[in-house]
Design an enzyme around this catalytic site. Structure first.
Site, PDB file in Angstrom:
ATOM      1  CG  ASN A 102      -2.141  -1.008   1.212  1.00  0.00           C
ATOM      2  OD1 ASN A 102      -2.131  -1.777   0.238  1.00  0.00           O
ATOM      3  ND2 ASN A 102      -2.454  -1.545   2.162  1.00  0.00           N
ATOM      4  CG  HIS A 119       3.833  -2.084  -5.021  1.00  0.00           C
ATOM      5  ND1 HIS A 119       2.841  -3.001  -4.818  1.00  0.00           N
ATOM      6  CD2 HIS A 119       5.017  -3.133  -5.410  1.00  0.00           C
ATOM      7  CE1 HIS A 119       2.925  -4.080  -5.421  1.00  0.00           C
ATOM      8  NE2 HIS A 119       4.350  -4.160  -5.841  1.00  0.00           N
TER       9      HIS A 119
HETATM   10  P1  OAD Z   1      -6.323  -5.565  -4.961  1.00  0.00           P
HETATM   11  O1  OAD Z   1      -7.396  -4.611  -5.330  1.00  0.00           O
HETATM   12  O2  OAD Z   1      -5.756  -6.358  -5.979  1.00  0.00           O
HETATM   13  O3  OAD Z   1      -6.750  -6.799  -3.890  1.00  0.00           O
HETATM   14  C1  OAD Z   1      -7.590  -6.353  -2.711  1.00  0.00           C
HETATM   15  C2  OAD Z   1      -7.654  -7.663  -2.154  1.00  0.00           C
HETATM   16  O4  OAD Z   1      -8.103  -7.308  -0.783  1.00  0.00           O
HETATM   17  C3  OAD Z   1      -8.427  -8.579  -2.674  1.00  0.00           C
HETATM   18  O5  OAD Z   1      -8.027  -9.753  -2.389  1.00  0.00           O
HETATM   19  C4  OAD Z   1      -9.850  -8.522  -1.865  1.00  0.00           C
HETATM   20  O6  OAD Z   1     -10.416  -9.829  -1.589  1.00  0.00           O
HETATM   21  C5  OAD Z   1      -9.157  -8.107  -0.262  1.00  0.00           C
HETATM   22  N1  OAD Z   1     -10.099  -7.074   0.425  1.00  0.00           N
HETATM   23  C6  OAD Z   1     -10.983  -6.371  -0.011  1.00  0.00           C
HETATM   24  N2  OAD Z   1     -11.571  -6.113   1.189  1.00  0.00           N
HETATM   25  C7  OAD Z   1     -10.948  -6.411   2.294  1.00  0.00           C
HETATM   26  C8  OAD Z   1     -11.047  -6.316   3.653  1.00  0.00           C
HETATM   27  N3  OAD Z   1     -11.931  -5.578   4.173  1.00  0.00           N
HETATM   28  N4  OAD Z   1     -10.201  -7.093   4.616  1.00  0.00           N
HETATM   29  C9  OAD Z   1      -9.196  -8.041   3.885  1.00  0.00           C
HETATM   30  N5  OAD Z   1      -9.059  -7.875   2.672  1.00  0.00           N
HETATM   31  C10 OAD Z   1     -10.133  -7.295   1.716  1.00  0.00           C
HETATM   32  O7  OAD Z   1      -5.159  -4.712  -4.317  1.00  0.00           O
HETATM   33  P2  OAD Z   1      -3.568  -5.389  -4.042  1.00  0.00           P
HETATM   34  O8  OAD Z   1      -3.509  -7.019  -3.906  1.00  0.00           O
HETATM   35  O9  OAD Z   1      -2.994  -4.682  -2.890  1.00  0.00           O
HETATM   36  O10 OAD Z   1       0.622  -2.093  -7.321  1.00  0.00           O
HETATM   37  O11 OAD Z   1      -2.861  -5.101  -5.475  1.00  0.00           O
HETATM   38  C11 OAD Z   1      -1.606  -5.237  -5.454  1.00  0.00           C
HETATM   39  C12 OAD Z   1      -0.941  -4.104  -6.155  1.00  0.00           C
HETATM   40  O12 OAD Z   1      -1.667  -4.089  -7.564  1.00  0.00           O
HETATM   41  C13 OAD Z   1      -1.077  -2.728  -5.955  1.00  0.00           C
HETATM   42  O13 OAD Z   1       0.006  -2.543  -4.911  1.00  0.00           O
HETATM   43  C14 OAD Z   1      -0.752  -1.990  -7.061  1.00  0.00           C
HETATM   44  C15 OAD Z   1      -1.600  -2.721  -7.977  1.00  0.00           C
HETATM   45  O14 OAD Z   1      -0.978  -2.798  -9.331  1.00  0.00           O
HETATM   46  C16 OAD Z   1       1.336  -1.027  -7.887  1.00  0.00           C
HETATM   47  O15 OAD Z   1       0.694   0.226  -7.760  1.00  0.00           O
HETATM   48  C17 OAD Z   1       2.754  -1.103  -8.248  1.00  0.00           C
END
Ligand code: OAD
Length: 257
Positions: A102, A119
């Site tokens: 994040n 990131h």
């Molecule tokens: P995503 O938006 O891809 O995934 C969010 C995850 O959080 C999903 O698996 C949801 O199921 C989960 N989720 C949603 N609400 C939640 C909650 N209340 N509690 C727990 N989990 C929950 O976001 P990231 O995986 O962080 O990179 O994305 C990874 C990277 O993709 C980011 O850092 C960004 C993007 O490319 C860069 O900016 C380089």
């Protein structure tokens, strides 16, 4: 309060060196949209993947800067949620290190030690030309404005350098040191928690596998199944702001605020 699965509680009880890998889901209950949430309002017609790139910046710097100012205003208006606070109040007998994908500062504002923003960070401003960090005043603009000129770099010749957010854009290499710290932190942990990430972006998504390869148990906390679920020791279908406080409360004394 969601009951904590006994095998997860047992692993948490025994752990003394805990590394937590968080993604956008960690901040969802603070009202910060996840990366793959639908964009809203003015930005609903844009796809983040089309804005968070060096090409977008080269093509329309003022549009990209206005989009990031909106994200910064959103993070400033947000508060750490009960999940952030639970990680910051884990019992003192264990050392908790945060590795996050994040770009917000909610873990820090909850009182946690973040050892790596793999990131980058929204407000780690720097010049897009000379790369010097910028800690000058940034006008955060206002909602409804679709283009905003970024501040000029005070070190570059006029018209040359412009201040950009310190986040990793698609197509850019990740900063090496934070990722190396993240690898070390998962390798020498005795428990890894993976909270709120879809596990779609590498190499960050490879960290849980590194932990398993080092014999470290990995617990996933996510309301949905993800690409990482199969490689985790346990996957708990709950959210960050429900599961983490329940877990820390269940650890009992020493976990007070
Ligand atoms: P995503 O938006 O891809 O995934 C969010 C995850 O959080 C999903 O698996 C949801 O199921 C989960 N989720 C949603 N609400 C939640 C909650 N209340 N509690 C727990 N989990 C929950 O976001 P990231 O995986 O962080 O990179 O994305 C990874 C990277 O993709 C980011 O850092 C960004 C993007 O490319 C860069 O900016 C380089």
């Amino acid at each position: 309060m969601a009951g904590v699965p006994s095998e997860i509680l047992e692993l948490a009880r025994r752990a003394r060196r805990i590394t937590v890998l968080t993604g956008a889901g960690m901040s969802a209950e603070s009202g910060v949209p996840t990366f793959r949430d639908a964009q809203t309002g003015l930005w609903s017609r844009y796809n983040p993947e089309d804005l968070a790139t060096p090409d977008a910046w080269a093509r329309d710097r003022d549009l990209v800067w206005a989009w990031y100012l909106g994200r910064i205003r959103g993070v400033r208006a947000a508060r750490p949620n009960a999940g952030h606070r639970a990680l910051a109040r884990w019992p003192q007998h264990a050392h908790v290190r945060i590795v996050t994908q994040n770009v917000d500062d909610l873990h820090e504002r909850a009182g946690s030690e973040v050892i790596a923003h793999v990131h980058g960070a929204l407000v780690a401003f720097r010049c897009d030309t000379c790369d010097r960090p910028f800690d000058g005043e940034v006008d955060l603009g206002s909602d409804g404005v679709e283009r905003y000129p970024p501040p000029p770099c005070p070190h570059c010749p006029p018209g040359r350098g412009h201040i950009r957010p310190g986040v990793v854009w698609f197509g850019e290499a990740m900063p090496v040191e934070p990722f190396e710290r993240a690898v070390d932190a998962v390798r020498d942990a005795d428990l890894v928690l993976v909270v709120g990430t879809s596990g779609m972006v590498y190499p960050a998504a490879s960290l849980p596998d590194l932990a398993r390869a080092a014999g470290v148990p990995v617990i996933e906390i996510n309301p949905s199944e993800t690409g990482l679920t199969w490689s985790c020791t346990h996957s708990w279908r709950t959210t960050a702001a429900v599961g983490l406080p329940a877990l820390v409360d269940a650890l009992g004394p020493g976990s007070g605020d």
